[in-house]
Enzyme design. Structure first.
Site, mmCIF file in Angstrom:
data_model
loop_
_atom_site.group_PDB
_atom_site.id
_atom_site.type_symbol
_atom_site.label_atom_id
_atom_site.label_comp_id
_atom_site.label_asym_id
_atom_site.label_seq_id
_atom_site.Cartn_x
_atom_site.Cartn_y
_atom_site.Cartn_z
ATOM 1 N N LYS A 116 0.816 -1.216 0.000
ATOM 2 C CA LYS A 116 0.000 0.000 0.000
ATOM 3 C C LYS A 116 0.850 1.266 0.000
ATOM 4 O O LYS A 116 0.480 2.265 -0.623
ATOM 5 C CB LYS A 116 -0.954 -0.014 1.204
ATOM 6 C CG LYS A 116 -2.078 -1.032 1.092
ATOM 7 C CD LYS A 116 -3.006 -0.940 2.286
ATOM 8 C CE LYS A 116 -4.239 -1.829 2.105
ATOM 9 N NZ LYS A 116 -3.893 -3.247 2.048
ATOM 10 N N GLU A 200 -3.103 8.001 6.696
ATOM 11 C CA GLU A 200 -3.638 8.903 5.681
ATOM 12 C C GLU A 200 -4.886 9.594 6.216
ATOM 13 O O GLU A 200 -5.475 9.170 7.213
ATOM 14 C CB GLU A 200 -3.982 8.136 4.397
ATOM 15 C CG GLU A 200 -5.104 7.137 4.568
ATOM 16 C CD GLU A 200 -5.356 6.326 3.314
ATOM 17 O OE1 GLU A 200 -4.502 6.360 2.405
ATOM 18 O OE2 GLU A 200 -6.386 5.642 3.248
ATOM 19 N N ASN A 235 -14.184 -2.110 8.730
ATOM 20 C CA ASN A 235 -13.454 -2.044 7.463
ATOM 21 C C ASN A 235 -13.531 -3.341 6.660
ATOM 22 O O ASN A 235 -12.769 -3.529 5.715
ATOM 23 C CB ASN A 235 -11.981 -1.668 7.699
ATOM 24 C CG ASN A 235 -11.837 -0.350 8.430
ATOM 25 O OD1 ASN A 235 -12.355 0.668 7.988
ATOM 26 N ND2 ASN A 235 -11.169 -0.370 9.577
ATOM 27 N N GLU A 275 -9.064 0.349 -6.235
ATOM 28 C CA GLU A 275 -10.025 0.836 -5.248
ATOM 29 C C GLU A 275 -9.897 2.347 -5.070
ATOM 30 O O GLU A 275 -8.789 2.889 -5.023
ATOM 31 C CB GLU A 275 -9.812 0.123 -3.910
ATOM 32 C CG GLU A 275 -10.014 -1.383 -3.992
ATOM 33 C CD GLU A 275 -10.108 -2.034 -2.630
ATOM 34 O OE1 GLU A 275 -9.791 -1.362 -1.628
ATOM 35 O OE2 GLU A 275 -10.501 -3.205 -2.561
ATOM 36 N N GLU A 288 -5.818 1.884 -3.337
ATOM 37 C CA GLU A 288 -4.879 0.793 -3.552
ATOM 38 C C GLU A 288 -5.310 -0.007 -4.766
ATOM 39 O O GLU A 288 -6.435 0.141 -5.261
ATOM 40 C CB GLU A 288 -4.831 -0.127 -2.330
ATOM 41 C CG GLU A 288 -6.158 -0.786 -2.018
ATOM 42 C CD GLU A 288 -6.094 -1.682 -0.808
ATOM 43 O OE1 GLU A 288 -5.092 -2.407 -0.678
ATOM 44 O OE2 GLU A 288 -7.035 -1.683 0.002
ATOM 45 N N ASN A 290 -5.637 -3.985 -5.769
ATOM 46 C CA ASN A 290 -5.559 -5.380 -5.343
ATOM 47 C C ASN A 290 -5.172 -6.228 -6.541
ATOM 48 O O ASN A 290 -5.929 -6.348 -7.511
ATOM 49 C CB ASN A 290 -6.899 -5.843 -4.777
ATOM 50 C CG ASN A 290 -7.161 -5.228 -3.414
ATOM 51 O OD1 ASN A 290 -6.349 -5.348 -2.505
ATOM 52 N ND2 ASN A 290 -8.278 -4.540 -3.274
ATOM 53 N N PHE A 348 -21.431 -8.548 16.444
ATOM 54 C CA PHE A 348 -20.869 -9.288 15.314
ATOM 55 C C PHE A 348 -19.623 -10.078 15.700
ATOM 56 O O PHE A 348 -18.705 -10.237 14.895
ATOM 57 C CB PHE A 348 -20.550 -8.344 14.153
ATOM 58 C CG PHE A 348 -21.753 -7.643 13.598
ATOM 59 C CD1 PHE A 348 -22.532 -8.248 12.633
ATOM 60 C CD2 PHE A 348 -22.112 -6.392 14.047
ATOM 61 C CE1 PHE A 348 -23.655 -7.609 12.115
ATOM 62 C CE2 PHE A 348 -23.226 -5.739 13.546
ATOM 63 C CZ PHE A 348 -24.001 -6.356 12.570
#
Length: 673
Positions: A116, A200, A235, A275, A288, A290, A348
């Protein structure tokens, strides 16, 4: 074309690759760990090779074992799936050295885009718009605080070698930067073997939109539209769709062309995903690339008609792409729901165990709707603590977005999973959420709409009327079979009782039958409290006792619901609702209202383990005074570290667990005075 390929992965993606290879006439080799000895991908493949213990670090992440399996079976190429070794340039390079083809991009592209930090530097040099941030080395938490202060809060701390939401934290102040830096670095090291992180700017109200690219070795590069991936939790993507309800054609074209330019710059060959983060004004910033197949690739396949796995294999075999950019058309709308082994009612948290019942909805086309289910499990399979908690990826396609959403809601209502906790109730609730249906999305959707977590939903009067119709029909069908069975000494005769009361949760709903006899299939008119006043409601179903899925019509509305027997009643799961129902005569209902309520045990002085997992750390000592919000313990499960904090000021009286111990759900970690 290859005669035999090896899939260096497990679960649903391994099964997915096998399906495409089989259609192409290619033999497949599966690899498996001790935990996956009886897994579905092992059964589906033509051959299978054991590669080590359950821990991924000793099996699926060991490149030497994958290469040895290729040599032992004569596999000419390796498809890495996603995760594990899929973005490790050294693995790709070693395969090339051994004369084995990697079904994916070349090492140069993986190195340029897979990291990244380096990918952002590369994108900046290529003129691609990127999010402001610090891409250099971060020495420690104090250094991270200085950097974050310079960028401006909020900031995102991300693992350089990360993916899948691992090693990511949002920080809104200095304290959260310090804690988030340590947690992100720890997760990054345990998940990827690389503890580097970068920081960032965090864009408020962002959308996560990605572009699918496909490139061959002959200089051809195309983009296959976009995927909206903004519904995320921690995320981690939860639901995706293609196309995005937010993009216009101008923005789509700009993002696509920029993605193609980036792919050309690194001589990309294979399927890849660029992305972007997109703000409310449709300004987009590179996040980024992938360099692998994405988890959510099925929605792109459904709207383009292109098999991405097949194209990856063909590109690796040296074939050119059979289409150009002008040939790409986006047709209809596709939705994907990720079914996870996690408890939505307990924030979750992961759930493990055996699938005592696993009955996905039927795949294929019905009318204008297509249902697809990518899975790597089966009834009787075990969800292990060692790997990702994904059970399946359920997809629907329809001509329009709302039709695809309605189809997804119906499919989820009929997706039966027992033996573990799962997120189907949450996904079902999402499908009827007004903001989701209107397409007003952001990556903060779940946090904003469910700030206190996802709690059991309560039905409104109209929904209670539907649930009452389901419960009463099921009760009458069971009663009819039991009391009118031909071999009974004395069978029931005559008309049924007209007046009934259906208890739904704590509410009592009155119902009156307008027909006197039960017919099979069931078809009866009734009035139900909560339905339109004075109007009868027709209930039609061919449900039979023992079937886990009730499907039919209630008041002319198509309904699919799940039915599970409980003591003296039924539990009905429908559209995110999960309620216990009981059918009474009016007199019995009067008596039921007088029954005392049993209170749950008091656990306020206990810290219970919220999921089966490994105790990473105990942060307090016996006798210690703890303030609200302070860390008590850290438990790791399914590659995620879960920090357990005090919800109030307290004193630790006894500690029952130690770091390194594996605990079951609800095991007592510590006690409070």
């Amino acid at each position: 074309m290859f005669k035999k390929i090896l899939i260096a992965n497990r679960g649903e993606i391994a099964c997915r690759v096998i399906k495409s290879a089989r259609r192409m006439g290619i033999l497949t080799v599966a690899v498996y760990s001790d935990a996956d000895r009886d897994a579905l991908h092992v059964e589906m493949a033509d051959e299978a090779v054991h590669i080590g213990p359950a821990a991924a670090s000793e099996s699926y992440l060991v490149a030497e074992k994958i290469i040895a399996a290729c040599k032992a079976t004569g596999a000419e190429a390796v498809h890495p799936g996603y995760g594990f070794l899929s973005e490790r340039a050294s693995f790709c390079a070693e395969l090339e050295k051994q004369g084995i083809i990697f079904i994916g991009p070349k090492p140069k592209a993986i190195m340029a885009m897979g990291d990244k930090i380096e990918s952002k530097k590369f994108a900046n040099a290529a003129g691609v718009s990127t999010v402001p941030g610090h891409l250099g080395t971060i020495e420690d938490a104090a250094h991270a605080e200085v950097i974050a202060g310079g960028i401006g809060y909020p900031v995102m701390i991300k693992a350089s070698a990360g993916g899948g939401g691992k090693g990511m934290r949002i920080a809104w102040n200095e304290a959260e930067v310090r804690d988030g830096f340590e947690r992100a670095r720890s997760e990054a090291k345990s998940s990827f073997g690389d503890d580097r992180v970068f920081i960032e700017k965090f864009v408020v109200e962002p959308r996560h939109i990605e572009i699918q690219v496909l490139a061959d070795a002959h200089g051809n590069v195309v983009y296959l539209g976009e995927r909206e991936c903004s519904i995320q939790r921690r995320n981690q993507k939860v639901a995706e769709e293609a196309p995005s309800p937010f993009l216009d054609e101008k923005t789509r074209k700009a993002m696509g062309e920029q993605s193609v330019a980036l792919a050309r710059a690194v001589d990309y060959q294979s399927a890849g995903t660029v992305e972007f983060i997109v703000d409310r004004d449709r300004n987009f910033y590179f996040l980024e690339m992938n360099t692998r197949l994405q988890v959510e690739h099925p929605v792109t396949e459904l709207v383009t008609g292109i098999d991405l796995v097949e194209q990856m294999i063909r590109v690796a075999a040296g074939e050119p792409l059979p289409f150009a950019q002008n040939d790409i058309r986006l047709d209809g709308w596709a939705i994907e729901s990720r079914l996870y082994a996690e408890d939505p009612y307990r924030n979750f948290l992961p759930s493990i165990g055996r699938l005592t019942r696993y009955r996905p909805p039927a795949e294929g086309r019905t009318g204008n709707v297509v249902v697809r289910n990518d899975t790597g499990v089966f009834e009787g399979a075990e969800i292990s603590m060692y790997y990702d908690p994904m059970i399946a990826k359920l997809c629907t396609w329809a001509p329009t977005r709302l039709e695809a959403i309605e189809a997804m809601g119906q499919a989820l209502d009929g997706f039966v999973v027992d033996g573990i906790e799962h997120n189907v109730p949450f996904l079902s609730a999402l499908m009827k959420h007004p903001r989701w249906r209107e397409g007003r999305l952001s990556t903060g959707f779940i946090a904003e709409e469910y700030p206190d977590g996802f709690a059991p939903m309560k039905p409104d009067p109209a929904e209670e009327a539907v649930l009452a119709g389901i419960a009463l029909s099921a009760s009458l069908i069971e009663t009819n079979r039991r009391e009118r069975f031909a071999d009974r000494l004395r069978t029931a005769a005559g008309a049924l009782r007209e007046d009934w009361v259906v208890k739904i949760g704590d509410n009592h709903v009155a119902a009156r039958l307008l027909d006197g006899l039960v017919t099979i299939p069931f078809d009866m008119d009734m009035t139900i409290e909560g339905a339109i006043e004075g109007e009868s409601q027709n209930v039609v179903t061919d449900w039979r006792p023992g079937d886990p899925v009730w499907s039919g019509k209630v008041g002319g509305r198509d309904i699919t619901a799940q039915i599970r027997p409980v003591l003296n009643g039924l539990r009905i799961d429908w559209q995110g609702l999960s309620v216990t129902t009981k059918v009474f005569s009016p007199r019995h209902a009067e008596l039921d209202r007088l029954m005392p309520v049993k209170l749950p045990p008091d656990t306020s002085k206990l810290l219970l383990c919220p999921m089966p997992g490994l105790v990473v750390a105990i942060a307090v000592a016996e006798g210690q005074e703890v303030k609200a919000g302070e860390t008590l313990a850290i438990v790791e499960a399914m590659k995620m570290e879960n920090v357990l904090r005090a919800d109030r000021d307290l004193v630790v009286s006894k500690i029952n667990a130690a770091a390194g111990e594996s605990l079951a759900v609800d095991a007592v970690i510590m006690e409070f005075a």
